[in-house]
Design a protein around this motif. Structure first.
Motif, PDB file in Angstrom:
ATOM      1  N   CYS A   1       9.713 -13.678  -1.993  1.00 35.55           N
ATOM      2  CA  CYS A   1       8.392 -13.091  -1.811  1.00 35.55           C
ATOM      3  C   CYS A   1       8.455 -11.589  -2.054  1.00 35.55           C
ATOM      4  O   CYS A   1       9.462 -10.944  -1.762  1.00 35.55           O
ATOM      5  CB  CYS A   1       7.854 -13.343  -0.405  1.00 35.55           C
ATOM      6  SG  CYS A   1       7.436 -15.056  -0.059  1.00 35.55           S
ATOM      7  N   ALA A   2       7.375 -11.047  -2.594  1.00 37.26           N
ATOM      8  CA  ALA A   2       7.195  -9.594  -2.697  1.00 37.26           C
ATOM      9  C   ALA A   2       5.895  -9.254  -1.986  1.00 37.26           C
ATOM     10  O   ALA A   2       4.894  -9.967  -2.129  1.00 37.26           O
ATOM     11  CB  ALA A   2       7.150  -9.153  -4.151  1.00 37.26           C
ATOM     12  N   LEU A   3       5.902  -8.168  -1.210  1.00 33.93           N
ATOM     13  CA  LEU A   3       4.758  -7.833  -0.366  1.00 33.93           C
ATOM     14  C   LEU A   3       4.405  -6.373  -0.580  1.00 33.93           C
ATOM     15  O   LEU A   3       5.280  -5.508  -0.592  1.00 33.93           O
ATOM     16  CB  LEU A   3       5.102  -8.093   1.098  1.00 33.93           C
ATOM     17  CG  LEU A   3       3.965  -8.166   2.111  1.00 33.93           C
ATOM     18  CD1 LEU A   3       3.068  -9.362   1.798  1.00 33.93           C
ATOM     19  CD2 LEU A   3       4.522  -8.289   3.516  1.00 33.93           C
ATOM     20  N   ALA A   4       3.123  -6.086  -0.782  1.00 38.15           N
ATOM     21  CA  ALA A   4       2.674  -4.709  -0.997  1.00 38.15           C
ATOM     22  C   ALA A   4       1.201  -4.613  -0.623  1.00 38.15           C
ATOM     23  O   ALA A   4       0.493  -5.622  -0.568  1.00 38.15           O
ATOM     24  CB  ALA A   4       2.870  -4.298  -2.459  1.00 38.15           C
ATOM     25  N   PRO A   5       0.708  -3.391  -0.349  1.00 38.51           N
ATOM     26  CA  PRO A   5      -0.725  -3.233  -0.096  1.00 38.51           C
ATOM     27  C   PRO A   5      -1.525  -3.528  -1.350  1.00 38.51           C
ATOM     28  O   PRO A   5      -1.072  -3.290  -2.470  1.00 38.51           O
ATOM     29  CB  PRO A   5      -0.859  -1.756   0.293  1.00 38.51           C
ATOM     30  CG  PRO A   5       0.516  -1.283   0.577  1.00 38.51           C
ATOM     31  CD  PRO A   5       1.434  -2.119  -0.243  1.00 38.51           C
ATOM     32  N   HIS A   6      -2.707  -4.081  -1.170  1.00 39.59           N
ATOM     33  CA  HIS A   6      -3.645  -4.231  -2.278  1.00 39.59           C
ATOM     34  C   HIS A   6      -4.410  -2.927  -2.414  1.00 39.59           C
ATOM     35  O   HIS A   6      -4.402  -2.081  -1.514  1.00 39.59           O
ATOM     36  CB  HIS A   6      -4.581  -5.408  -2.012  1.00 39.59           C
ATOM     37  CG  HIS A   6      -5.449  -5.768  -3.181  1.00 39.59           C
ATOM     38  ND1 HIS A   6      -6.749  -5.376  -3.279  1.00 39.59           N
ATOM     39  CD2 HIS A   6      -5.175  -6.457  -4.310  1.00 39.59           C
ATOM     40  CE1 HIS A   6      -7.248  -5.827  -4.413  1.00 39.59           C
ATOM     41  NE2 HIS A   6      -6.314  -6.484  -5.053  1.00 39.59           N
ATOM     42  N   ALA A   7      -5.090  -2.739  -3.568  1.00 44.26           N
ATOM     43  CA  ALA A   7      -5.890  -1.524  -3.746  1.00 44.26           C
ATOM     44  C   ALA A   7      -6.907  -1.381  -2.618  1.00 44.26           C
ATOM     45  O   ALA A   7      -7.222  -0.285  -2.180  1.00 44.26           O
ATOM     46  CB  ALA A   7      -6.581  -1.551  -5.099  1.00 44.26           C
ATOM     47  N   ASP A   8      -7.445  -2.504  -2.157  1.00 42.74           N
ATOM     48  CA  ASP A   8      -8.313  -2.515  -0.979  1.00 42.74           C
ATOM     49  C   ASP A   8      -7.410  -2.424   0.245  1.00 42.74           C
ATOM     50  O   ASP A   8      -6.587  -3.291   0.496  1.00 42.74           O
ATOM     51  CB  ASP A   8      -9.124  -3.821  -0.947  1.00 42.74           C
ATOM     52  CG  ASP A   8     -10.002  -3.931   0.284  1.00 42.74           C
ATOM     53  OD1 ASP A   8      -9.949  -3.033   1.136  1.00 42.74           O
ATOM     54  OD2 ASP A   8     -10.733  -4.930   0.394  1.00 42.74           O
ATOM     55  N   THR A   9      -7.516  -1.337   1.021  1.00 41.19           N
ATOM     56  CA  THR A   9      -6.579  -1.119   2.119  1.00 41.19           C
ATOM     57  C   THR A   9      -6.759  -2.101   3.259  1.00 41.19           C
ATOM     58  O   THR A   9      -6.006  -2.081   4.222  1.00 41.19           O
ATOM     59  CB  THR A   9      -6.726   0.311   2.669  1.00 41.19           C
ATOM     60  OG1 THR A   9      -8.085   0.529   3.068  1.00 41.19           O
ATOM     61  CG2 THR A   9      -6.331   1.326   1.609  1.00 41.19           C
TER      62      THR A   9
END
Length: 354
Positions: A9-17
């Motif tokens: 899995c890779a996890l990161a914030p979306h452009a929508d915070t």
């Protein structure tokens, strides 16, 4: 003994915070099945308070499949409506909406589960919230010719945080500071950068936005790939430059619309790689008809092909590759009587027969 799961899995914030972007990846050369994913927040004394959660957080899958997100204290459980099957090397993006991440960084592990008894292996990520200011990153053309200029464009959300810097990274080049190229207008911030001289191979570009808060460097970014349109054709000594269209726009050198009674000769020089095709058949006199093709490459190495067609037999055909810069000589004749001959040039790329 169990083996680690094939899924990561890779996890990161979306452009929508308000949202997280989770990417499920099959890293093997076989199909892999995911039954559910567990997200676990690891708290430390430096972590900000646990984010609030909407009463009904949602999940959107890039492939349209149905997933549900179930909060359980510091854990969140992602469950598909039916087990998700990923092909070798495939990836699936999930948008986790309504987690309301707060400012700062959090340590979150994502653990994919499979039905094959493999040991679940958590992927631990440090996720920085509230700093993903880049809202778009694209090229004026997704595919370019080798060495051709192209322009990258990006947009960022307003207001821009103080001290924010933008850098472009690609290949073995040093990071390029493009902070001054990002201009704000009334609606958004926008920047452009032109890659002079282009690239020779398909290349990944990363745009990074960084700033320092309380001695910590916060980074967010977007990536994209520029595809270089180079041919992947290798046939003997033939080489092709740019877009290749095989066996198109043929040029007739000798036409078989009427019978020939005399020998024919064609001598040309090839301005591009291509093929020469010849077809020969006698029509009267009970004699043999002949076709001869000789190709002399720029290094003076010659290739010769011949065909003989007796009367009442099926026509004989020749197909010979012609490297760029070669001299081409075609001869057709019969022992006696008339014959039919068709000689056609099939170019590959740009360049005429002269």
């Amino acid at each position: 003994m169990t083996t680690p799961t094939a899924l990561t899995c890779a996890l990161a914030p979306h452009a929508d915070t308000r949202a997280l972007r989770l990417t499920l990846i099959n890293t093997t050369d076989q199909h892999a099945t995911c039954t559910h994913i567990t997200l676990t927040r690891h708290t430390t004394t430096d972590d900000p308070p646990t984010p609030d959660t909407d009463p009904a957080p949602g999940v959107t899958a890039a492939d349209g499949s149905a997933w549900e997100l179930h909060p359980d204290g510091q854990h969140h459980h992602l469950r598909p409506g039916a087990p998700a099957v990923l092909a070798p090397g495939a990836r699936l993006d999930l948008l986790l909406d309504g987690l309301r991440p707060s400012q700062g960084s959090a340590r979150i592990s994502a653990t994919p589960h499979t039905p094959d008894g493999a040991a679940p292996q958590p992927d631990l990520h440090t996720v920085t919230f509230g700093t993903e200011v880049i809202t778009g990153f694209w090229s004026d053309t997704p595919q370019v010719a080798p060495g051709k200029d192209f322009t990258l464009t990006w947009t960022a959300a307003l207001p821009l945080p103080p001290g924010l810097k933008f850098h472009l990274c690609y290949g073995d080049q040093l990071p390029i500071d493009v902070t001054t190229l990002t201009k704000a207008d009334k609606d958004a911030s926008k920047g452009t950068w032109t890659c002079k001289g282009g690239v020779q191979d398909t290349t990944a570009f990363a745009l990074l936005a960084t700033r320092t808060v309380n001695n910590d460097t916060l980074t967010s970014g977007r990536t994209m790939a520029i595809s270089v349109s180079t041919p992947n054709l290798t046939t003997g000594q033939l080489r092709a430059d740019g877009k290749v269209a095989l066996l198109t726009e043929p040029v007739t050198l000798i036409d078989d619309s009427k019978a020939l009674g005399t020998p024919q000769s064609v001598e040309k020089k090839a301005g591009t790689d291509g093929f020469i095709a010849a077809r020969i058949r006698p029509v009267t006199g009970g004699a043999n008809a002949f076709a001869t093709i000789q190709v002399t490459a720029p290094n003076e190495v010659a290739h010769r092909a011949e065909a003989l067609s007796p009367e009442a037999a099926t026509p004989r055909n020749l197909l010979v590759p012609v490297p760029q810069g070669s001299t081409l000589n075609v001869q057709t004749r019969t022992e006696k009587g008339d014959y039919l001959a068709q000689v056609t040039w099939y170019p590959m790329g740009r360049g005429d027969l002269t």
